[in-house]
Design an enzyme around this catalytic site. Sequence first.
Site, PDB file in Angstrom:
ATOM      1  N   GLY A 241     -46.838 -56.357  53.130  1.00  0.00           N
ATOM      2  CA  GLY A 241     -46.903 -55.956  54.530  1.00  0.00           C
ATOM      3  C   GLY A 241     -48.207 -55.297  54.930  1.00  0.00           C
TER       4      GLY A 241
ATOM      5  CB  THR B  64     -50.890 -59.212  56.052  1.00  0.00           C
ATOM      6  OG1 THR B  64     -50.286 -60.449  56.469  1.00  0.00           O
ATOM      7  CG2 THR B  64     -51.530 -58.523  57.249  1.00  0.00           C
ATOM      8  CG  ASP B  65     -50.292 -58.120  50.367  1.00  0.00           C
ATOM      9  OD1 ASP B  65     -49.369 -57.421  50.851  1.00  0.00           O
ATOM     10  OD2 ASP B  65     -51.208 -57.631  49.694  1.00  0.00           O
ATOM     11  CB  ALA B  66     -45.255 -60.640  50.150  1.00  0.00           C
TER      12      ALA B  66
END
Lengths: 133, 133, 133, 133
Positions: free
Chosen positions: B15, B11-13
């Site tokens: 979400g 996942t990334d920032a």
Amino acid sequence: MYRRRVEFAETDAAGMVHFSMFFRYMEESEHAFWRAAGLNIWESGENLSWPRISATFDFKAPLKFQDEFEVHTEMGAVTRSTIQWNHTVKRGDVIAGAGSVTAVCVKKNADGSMKSAEIPGELISRLRRAPGA
Amino acid sequence: MYRRRVEFAETDAAGMVHFSMFFRYMEESEHAFWRAAGLNIWESGENLSWPRISATFDFKAPLKFQDEFEVHTEMGAVTRSTIQWNHTVKRGDVIAGAGSVTAVCVKKNADGSMKSAEIPGELISRLRRAPGA
Amino acid sequence: MYRRRVEFAETDAAGMVHFSMFFRYMEESEHAFWRAAGLNIWESGENLSWPRISATFDFKAPLKFQDEFEVHTEMGAVTRSTIQWNHTVKRGDVIAGAGSVTAVCVKKNADGSMKSAEIPGELISRLRRAPGA
Amino acid sequence: MYRRRVEFAETDAAGMVHFSMFFRYMEESEHAFWRAAGLNIWESGENLSWPRISATFDFKAPLKFQDEFEVHTEMGAVTRSTIQWNHTVKRGDVIAGAGSVTAVCVKKNADGSMKSAEIPGELISRLRRAPGA
């Protein structure tokens, strides 16, 4: 123009950069493009976010560990709510590959849902005036 | 049909799963397809290797941490030395996206250089007969 | 001293750099250290390779997307066949964390097996004289 | 006990799994442990989150592409606000390595800051009763 070096963790057992990494290289260069325009994609406007809706890359020549390479990035088609980013990855005069990523401008609602939004005109103007644009 | 769960590091920032991960999911599913055919892409023939020459993906709906998803994979166009793999990623009935990766069969020479090679006929036959193919 | 910026793909859904990335940052900085010494870890001697035998990191403060950070790297304990690399990751004056990676010098045999080997003395001398060492 | 296969993108140009991946394998197994306990680390309590404060791994034997491996995970020391997770990675009877990750329970405030929090007693009880615990 974004430049860096291939790191070891980016290679695979075939001895070259894993093909999925080129999609990260394109994104890194796009984000550098925003910064060169004096912008920050992460704070590009109130509750705006830029998920990717399509990505494509054609691989021409491998990159290997510690190779220095450049990503040349320019804006392609711009619509009401999307920007297409076109990228060419080069190692010296050798084209490692070229590709394109289309991002859509979305507004995040309080409940976490997202809805496509009109790209602020001022933002497009500044991207068009970016050094290297 | 390849099935697994989204891991946190994917996942990334924003979400959701980082867009570059879908290219890894496609490759994982292709390799599972080879195994389902009783084959091993890594030992598919003397000095044969399968670098990717193009990859594309259209993103439809996000995947999030711990989501279970499936990748449905089938062979598309086959030429003398290339195979196109078509993939659809689904979370339940929701299509997260769909894409395609074309790999070229190459023969590795002693000096490390690579040259495109004819795909062994027996190999194509076995891939066509793979469960799920 | 190695310096770069946090890329988006390195963040996770908690909004910060995924903890596993710090191990990559340490390795990137070590490889830059070799280059600063005029060396190339990838061609450090005939058939020599440097697998890692232990790695540890203590996390102090998060790094976030686009943060600029530095990795300060120095050689710790050196034995006949191992080098310990000590690293501190800083964002400005803030220590994001600190860790250590121990690599062993191995000789690769023709059959692919590996055996620990004595580190060439000249190599240690050059690493000790590296700028920043 | 968490089991899966090495994927191609996880290998590096040395022909084995990149050392940083073992930290991801440990995390994947920890998250599977939570699920086995009927819990979800991502929704473990109101505004609770579990950043990592230290991680360590000792590498014993390489894993290669398509190797099947297991991660054996158990809770180690538990304090008011931290849990230590101990992991052993095995390929058949071969120990690939072993390590440990300590996570701290934090409460996220409205302004995004985090403060260490007491781990809910019921949560620890359920983790202790997890299958395989």
